[in-house]
Motif scaffolding. Structure first.
Motif, PDB file in Angstrom:
ATOM      1  N   LYS A 133       0.815  -1.224   0.000  1.00 44.76           N
ATOM      2  CA  LYS A 133       0.000   0.000   0.000  1.00 44.76           C
ATOM      3  C   LYS A 133       0.843   1.265   0.000  1.00 44.76           C
ATOM      4  O   LYS A 133       0.594   2.207  -0.758  1.00 44.76           O
ATOM      5  N   GLN A 134       1.863   1.319   0.863  1.00 46.60           N
ATOM      6  CA  GLN A 134       2.647   2.548   1.013  1.00 46.60           C
ATOM      7  C   GLN A 134       3.732   2.688  -0.042  1.00 46.60           C
ATOM      8  O   GLN A 134       4.366   3.732  -0.146  1.00 46.60           O
ATOM      9  N   GLY A 135       3.943   1.619  -0.802  1.00 46.76           N
ATOM     10  CA  GLY A 135       4.939   1.669  -1.866  1.00 46.76           C
ATOM     11  C   GLY A 135       6.321   1.223  -1.429  1.00 46.76           C
ATOM     12  O   GLY A 135       6.797   1.572  -0.347  1.00 46.76           O
ATOM     13  N   VAL A 136       6.948   0.400  -2.252  1.00 48.51           N
ATOM     14  CA  VAL A 136       8.384   0.148  -2.180  1.00 48.51           C
ATOM     15  C   VAL A 136       8.921   0.416  -3.582  1.00 48.51           C
ATOM     16  O   VAL A 136       8.213   0.215  -4.568  1.00 48.51           O
ATOM     17  N   TYR A 137      10.161   0.879  -3.651  1.00 52.31           N
ATOM     18  CA  TYR A 137      10.703   1.342  -4.928  1.00 52.31           C
ATOM     19  C   TYR A 137      12.123   0.823  -5.110  1.00 52.31           C
ATOM     20  O   TYR A 137      12.938   0.894  -4.188  1.00 52.31           O
ATOM     21  N   PRO A 138      12.456   0.335  -6.319  1.00 55.12           N
ATOM     22  CA  PRO A 138      13.842  -0.021  -6.606  1.00 55.12           C
ATOM     23  C   PRO A 138      14.646   1.230  -6.944  1.00 55.12           C
ATOM     24  O   PRO A 138      14.121   2.167  -7.556  1.00 55.12           O
ATOM     25  N   VAL A 139      15.901   1.234  -6.524  1.00 56.36           N
ATOM     26  CA  VAL A 139      16.760   2.404  -6.751  1.00 56.36           C
ATOM     27  C   VAL A 139      18.069   1.939  -7.396  1.00 56.36           C
ATOM     28  O   VAL A 139      18.743   1.054  -6.875  1.00 56.36           O
ATOM     29  N   VAL A 140      18.406   2.535  -8.516  1.00 58.26           N
ATOM     30  CA  VAL A 140      19.701   2.267  -9.157  1.00 58.26           C
ATOM     31  C   VAL A 140      20.787   2.902  -8.291  1.00 58.26           C
ATOM     32  O   VAL A 140      20.729   4.097  -7.987  1.00 58.26           O
ATOM     33  N   THR A 141      21.801   2.095  -7.886  1.00 55.20           N
ATOM     34  CA  THR A 141      22.711   2.525  -6.814  1.00 55.20           C
ATOM     35  C   THR A 141      24.183   2.192  -7.088  1.00 55.20           C
ATOM     36  O   THR A 141      24.713   1.206  -6.572  1.00 55.20           O
ATOM     37  N   PRO A 142      24.858   2.990  -7.924  1.00 53.48           N
ATOM     38  CA  PRO A 142      26.323   2.896  -7.923  1.00 53.48           C
ATOM     39  C   PRO A 142      26.822   3.436  -6.585  1.00 53.48           C
ATOM     40  O   PRO A 142      26.416   4.529  -6.174  1.00 53.48           O
ATOM     41  N   ARG A 143      27.650   2.689  -5.882  1.00 52.33           N
ATOM     42  CA  ARG A 143      28.034   3.134  -4.530  1.00 52.33           C
ATOM     43  C   ARG A 143      28.590   4.558  -4.582  1.00 52.33           C
ATOM     44  O   ARG A 143      28.117   5.447  -3.887  1.00 52.33           O
ATOM     45  N   PHE A 144      29.610   4.735  -5.357  1.00 48.88           N
ATOM     46  CA  PHE A 144      30.100   6.054  -5.762  1.00 48.88           C
ATOM     47  C   PHE A 144      31.058   5.818  -6.906  1.00 48.88           C
ATOM     48  O   PHE A 144      31.396   4.670  -7.234  1.00 48.88           O
ATOM     49  N   ILE A 145      31.471   6.866  -7.569  1.00 49.53           N
ATOM     50  CA  ILE A 145      32.304   6.692  -8.758  1.00 49.53           C
ATOM     51  C   ILE A 145      33.544   5.842  -8.485  1.00 49.53           C
ATOM     52  O   ILE A 145      33.884   4.970  -9.295  1.00 49.53           O
ATOM     53  N   PRO A 146      34.251   6.025  -7.352  1.00 51.81           N
ATOM     54  CA  PRO A 146      35.453   5.205  -7.146  1.00 51.81           C
ATOM     55  C   PRO A 146      35.195   3.694  -7.124  1.00 51.81           C
ATOM     56  O   PRO A 146      36.129   2.920  -7.336  1.00 51.81           O
TER      57      PRO A 146
END
Length: 455
Positions: A204-217
């Motif tokens: 009901k409240q929503g879950v969402y996938p997130v594209v997640t490169p940790r950081f550039i290094p």
């Protein structure tokens, strides 16, 4: 007569603008079956008394007790979920050493789903108890454990935006903790996106996938490019770290001959659904690029005090039209409470404006016009977070979600110093922001469902 699932009566605080708090005194809030605020009615409204008479004896009517107030649920824009297991430790060493000595070893343990379940269930419950109704999570490189975190958010009723972390560069990541290769990282990310989108259909409240490169290094060029393409293909949120510390900022400049912001943009990783954590070293051109692309900053004031080597000029970035919200950065930030982080945001901004080096003359010591107020910190933790995620959350007004914390100022073990029954409500708001502890958070609701109650 319109049917409402829930009706609430009480005084609420909500951001009218980044600097102004709106006081909704003794309002009626009507919540529909979808958990959205369908209608708000002020006492001076012509139909108020008639509505009150109609509903106040019904089972679905909730009236706040004396000394209780509605706050919007907090929106935490930066949580490293696996790091909850190390929160409060090892905060006195440089970022690079902290990652390699403590953080990567603990994160590597999340290949064990039993361990992941124990930590993640405890974290989500703890964040809800601290009034955080929406969290933007970094998980780990492990696809199954990352999906488990999304499932736990769904089950416990928190709105979770979850990223399977990508770390594919064998030269920059330890052998025991990284994606096997670029192809595996992108394949796992795509499968994770599809699985979370399927889970969201029944949440009901929503879950969402997130594209997640940790950081550039942590990432190869091919991984960064592929992640940008996946985010575009599936219209997902995106998160990473950006220009956090001298070390990270310098690394990217050396590798790409440009700042983090422009490098990330080249890979399609900036946009209206992008949140970049920290951003302490953004220059004016970087900030302009953020404003133009709709990219938001996840401001992590406690963590920045330990690892960022600087104080971020929040007021300056806000004045340039950049969306900004607040993040705890568990465990670079020791506290899971956005109340604590809001307080630190104000203190850090004052230190930036006033300066700290007493060997300099007062007029040369600080950076003028850097301070923010507690009203602005409240905005960052609520409406600013909602705008950063492009979701209808963080405000107590019509067509927004019923995500609330019920704050009780009269809890015997944590009573707030309110001795005048007619004390100005703006002053009470400030006391809540500066003095509330978790035990003052009596109930938490997400999307019209009660998800936490304190005995």
């Amino acid at each position: 007569m319109t049917e409402y699932t829930l009706i609430f009566k009480g005084t609420a605080f909500s951001s009218k603008s980044p600097t102004e708090v709106q006081i909704l005194k003794e309002y009626l809030f009507f919540i529909n079956a979808d958990g959205m605020i369908a209608k708000t009615v002020a006492p001076e409204h012509a139909e108020y008394q008639n509505l009150l008479t109609t509903y106040q004896n019904k089972e679905n009517f909730h009236q706040l007790a004396n000394g209780q107030y509605f706050f919007p649920g907090f929106v935490d824009l930066h949580v490293h979920a696996p790091q909850w297991a190390q929160a409060g430790t090892a905060l006195d060493i440089p970022l690079y050493d902290w990652l390699n000595t403590y953080t990567f070893p603990i994160e590597s343990k999340f290949s064990d789903l039993e361990f992941a379940q124990e930590v993640y269930e405890d974290l989500v419950s703890n964040l809800l108890a601290n009034g955080t109704t929406t969290s933007l999570y970094f998980a780990t490189v492990h696809k199954e454990a990352s999906l488990l975190l999304a499932k736990i958010c769904a089950e416990k009723g928190q709105r979770g935006l979850v990223g399977k972390v990508v770390m594919d560069d064998p030269e920059q990541n330890p052998d025991y903790y990284r994606d096997a290769n670029t192809q595996t990282a992108l394949k796992d990310t795509e499968e994770f996106i599809l699985a979370v989108k399927e889970l969201a259909k029944s949440t009901k409240q929503g879950v969402y996938p997130v594209v997640t490169p940790r950081f550039i290094p942590s990432c190869t060029d091919d991984a960064l490019k592929g992640l940008g393409e996946l985010a575009a293909k599936y219209d997902t949120h995106i998160q990473s770290h950006c220009s956090e510390s001298d070390w990270e900022h310098g690394y990217v400049k050396e590798r790409f001959k440009k700042n983090d912001a422009f490098a990330l943009n080249d890979f399609g990783l900036l946009g209206d659904k992008s949140v970049m954590a920290h951003c302490n070293f953004l220059n004016d051109d970087d900030a302009q690029l953020f404003a133009e692309t709709g990219t938001a900053i996840g401001h992590c004031p406690i963590s920045n005090a330990y690892f960022a080597n600087s104080v971020i000029p929040i007021a300056r970035f806000h004045s340039k039209g950049v969306d900004i919200g607040l993040g705890s950065d568990v465990s670079g930030g020791f506290s899971p409470s956005l109340f604590d982080n809001a307080r630190q945001a104000v203190m850090s901004s004052r230190m930036l404006e006033d300066g700290v080096d007493t060997s300099l003359a007062a007029e040369k010591r600080g950076v003028p016009n850097s301070r923010i107020t507690i009203n602005e910190a409240f905005y960052l933790a609520t409406a600013g977070g909602g705008e950063s995620l492009s979701l209808p959350i963080g405000r107590l007004q019509e067509n927004f979600t019923w995500d609330v914390q019920i704050i009780d100022t009269n809890i015997p073990s944590a009573k707030l110093p309110i001795f005048d029954s007619k004390e100005d409500l703006q002053d009470i708001f400030q006391k809540i922001m500066y003095l509330v502890r978790p035990e003052n958070i009596r109930e938490v609701w997400v999307q019209g469902n009660k998800v936490h109650a304190r005995a």
